[in-house]
Design an enzyme around this catalytic site. Structure first.
Site, PDB file in Angstrom:
ATOM      1  CG  HIS A  65      78.865  83.444  56.326  1.00 52.22           C
ATOM      2  ND1 HIS A  65      79.142  83.989  54.734  1.00 52.22           N
ATOM      3  CD2 HIS A  65      78.279  84.603  56.767  1.00 52.22           C
ATOM      4  CE1 HIS A  65      78.534  85.111  54.552  1.00 52.22           C
ATOM      5  NE2 HIS A  65      77.934  85.334  55.474  1.00 52.22           N
ATOM      6  CB  CYS A 185      75.800  91.057  55.750  1.00 50.94           C
ATOM      7  SG  CYS A 185      76.995  90.282  56.861  1.00 50.94           S
TER       8      CYS A 185
END
Length: 692
Positions: A65, A185
């Protein structure tokens, strides 16, 4: 709103053999649907994210991603591999591959949906249903949530009658162990929410554990209630980017790991933090010397408190630039004399001589000047950031740059930052169509807010502020005689009154602001402020040394640390003494601080660095007289403190006698005045942060 995943974005027979080939195969489907404009550019962004940390997860999951400017709208593609593809997961290849593509300015609604998918991946039934899906449309519907996840029923359960219920024994009630966790993250899309889901699920399944998570993801974060954090018995950080406002969790047993550990090892992390709590291991509390403040006010704060926090947010981010630039310029003057300021910058570029002291001095001078050039833009940018978060940065920096251009200086930066933050906050309250939400953070808000701020700064408020700034700069530059002494007294008293509180911070901010347009007067102000701020802790240290019997055991222990804290310009080092006996500590501190500020201004001491204490003495103008000013203020404060405490000497002796007989532990008896004013700090503990 178009669907983020359709049957055209599903490949149930993904034949790719590598993660790069898998990403390309799924990305090509996005290109076909117009969701990605540049295939190679997008894949480069995916690879860059993968290089930060492998995206394979236990259980056969791969989730490449990224955020990319080549993505037109948040999109999800799914591929199912029969052979398995290595995405770096500890348990082997992945057979369920999810390629998540988010625009650089994806709106919160889309990102929330993507984060929900990340949480679904922690559900075994969801993964089993995807592995059993027979057509692309059904798989897409399952991922979108259009079809409920089937709940498998074991054959034995379907055929066998239910056993007779047995009344379980009720275990003895155990005290709940409360854990707070933070997950984050680099992209804040997948791992952030998967780690949160994994920790929450495991917490629910673990007896005697209550766990809540703050996700610091792309769609923003909802800060945990301070009361929840205060009541927590332990903390888990599962993150690959810095935790925002980490100081909120200081002083508690803490486990600090990468975000994938939160996904893969939640039970181990919970067990580890409980073990640390049992052993009494805690993190250190926030250092009293730290200057950054929270970037926004609490919802319950009054406007005045919020305003102070916003202003101090800008000042705290500006201070490192002042420190670096000021020290470099001071060193350049020490090496090359004050005439080094007349050196042409081009001589540094074209004719730098490695063996010449003059060249090195010129290099440091112009490097310091470059750092100083950021002062006002950084001040304005982070004031706006404190008000409106990241959307406030662009108009804030623009406002600061305009303030420099029109010579509005430090005051222009203050006002410009507040204007920029207010404009962004106003724009964020406007309801916009869904089709525009994706471009709001990267196009609309920066464009509109910068245009409005530019108009206001150039055409409305800029020139009046520049006039005031010029008058203030001229006044500081002309300070002499009684005016300088009076200002030194006022600033010195402010620094010593609340020992790191609002008055202290106002005086400090005034001094640091003067360094943005340094002249002889502003450098004198900075020197006076730092000198006065060093006096209270040094005086308490001296008083506990010369008349130790007037102080409790706890205060004597704190006095040892106060030597270092005072010498380092950490005024808060005197707080334990003031908390136990406010009148006999704060009043002498105000007297000593005022005297020190006045003497520093009288002696003409100057300082270009905003912090450092005795460690920057070699860079101080009239350093010896500066040290005399500090010594005089310290002695006066210590003498007055000893005198006032001596007036109730018998009460102290009774308190010490009672403390000596009180217990076999190291507990310290409260000071004689603690009933009215608080208790003394425990020996060996760090100094508490001041409360604003």
């Amino acid at each position: 709103m178009t669907e983020m995943i359709t049957a055209d974005l599903v490949d149930l027979d993904l034949s790719a053999g590598t993660k790069e080939a898998a990403a390309r195969s799924l990305a090509e489907r996005m290109v076909t649907l117009g969701r990605v404009t540049d295939l190679d550019g997008f894949l480069a962004d995916v690879a860059a994210r993968e290089a930060q940390m492998p995206t394979g997860l236990d259980g056969g999951i791969g989730i490449p991603h990224c955020r990319s400017e080549h993505v037109t709208e948040p999109t999800l593609a799914f591929g199912r591999s029969t052979e398995g593809i290595d995405f770096g997961a500890p348990d082997g290849p992945a057979d369920l591959i999810f390629l998540i593509a988010a625009p650089a300015g994806a709106d919160d609604a889309h990102l929330t949906i993507l984060s929900s998918l990340a949480r679904q991946l922690m559900d075994e039934d969801f993964k089993s249903a995807l592995r059993a899906a027979t057509d692309a449309e059904a798989a897409a519907a399952l991922i979108r949530g259009d079809e409920p996840t089937p709940e498998p029923v074991a054959a034995e359960e379907a055929e066998s009658p239910a056993p007779e219920p047995v009344e379980p024994e009720q275990p003895a009630a155990a005290e709940t162990f409360k854990i707070v966790a933070v997950t984050s993250c680099p992209t804040g899309i997948a791992h952030t929410y998967m780690a949160a889901e994994s920790l929450e699920n495991t917490g629910r399944d673990t007896d005697g554990v209550e766990l809540v998570v703050e996700t610091q993801g792309s769609s923003g974060s909802t800060r945990l209630d301070p009361a929840v954090i205060a009541a927590a018995d332990g903390v888990i950080f599962a993150h690959d980017v810095p935790v925002r406002e980490k100081e909120r969790f200081a002083g508690k047993p803490t486990v600090d790991v990468g975000v994938k550990a939160g996904v893969n090892r939640p039970a181990e992390l919970i067990a580890e933090v409980r073990e640390k709590a049992a052993r009494g291991e805690t993190t250190g509390r926030a250092d009293a010397s730290s200057t950054p403040v929270d970037n926004s006010g609490e919802s319950t704060d009054g406007y005045g408190t919020k305003l102070r926090k916003w202003l101090m947010s800008g000042v705290s981010y500006m201070v490192p630039f002042v420190a670096a630039g000021g020290l470099l310029i001071a060193i350049s003057f020490a090496l090359g004399g004050y005439k080094i300021a007349n050196t042409d910058v081009q001589s540094v570029v074209d004719a730098f001589n490695w063996g010449s002291m003059h060249s090195w001095a010129a290099l440091m001078f112009w490097t310091g000047q470059a750092a100083f050039g950021f002062l006002v833009p950084v001040l304005a940018g982070y004031i706006a950031y404190g008000m409106a978060d990241r959307p406030g940065l662009v108009p804030g920096f623009v406002a600061g740059s305009i303030a420099v251009t029109i010579d509005a200086g430090f005051l222009g930066g203050l006002v410009g930052g507040l204007i920029a933050g207010a404009v962004v906050m106003a724009i964020q309250r406007v309801k916009v169509p869904d089709v525009l939400r994706g471009i709001m953070p990267v196009v609309v808000i920066p464009l509109v807010s910068s245009a409005v701020v530019g108009f206001l700064m150039f055409a409305v408020v800029g020139q009046p502020i520049a006039w005031v700034q010029t008058r203030l700069t001229d006044w500081l530059g002309s300070l002499s005689g009684s005016n300088a002494i009076i200002l030194g007294v006022v600033l010195g008293v402010m620094m010593a009154t609340d020992l790191g509180g609002p008055l202290n911070k106002v005086a400090y901010a005034f001094a640091v602001g003067g360094l943005a347009n340094p002249n002889d007067g502003s450098l004198k102000v900075m020197a006076a402020v730092m000198a006065a701020g060093m006096v209270p802790p040094l005086a308490m240290a001296l008083a506990t040394t010369v008349r130790s019997k007037l102080f409790t055991k706890a205060e004597r222990e704190n006095g040892k640390a106060a030597w270092v804290l005072g010498a380092s310009f950490i005024t808060e080092g005197a707080i334990p003494f003031a908390a136990a006996d406010p009148f006999r500590v704060i009043v002498p501190s105000m007297v000593g601080g005022g005297i020190t500020g006045a003497l520093s201004m009288t002696f003409g001491a100057t300082l270009r660095a905003p912090h450092g204490g005795i460690f920057v003495v070699p860079l101080i103008g009239n350093a010896w007289l500066y040290l005399v000013a500090i010594a005089v203020g310290t002695c006066v404060t210590a003498a007055l403190t000893v005198l006032l405490k001596s007036l109730r000497k018998p009460a102290v002796q009774q308190a010490d006698h009672a403390a000596a007989q009180d217990s076999v532990t190291d507990a310290v008896a409260p000071s004689p005045t603690s009933g009215a004013h608080g208790t003394a700090a425990e020996p060996g503990t760090k100094q508490p942060q001041p409360t604003a």
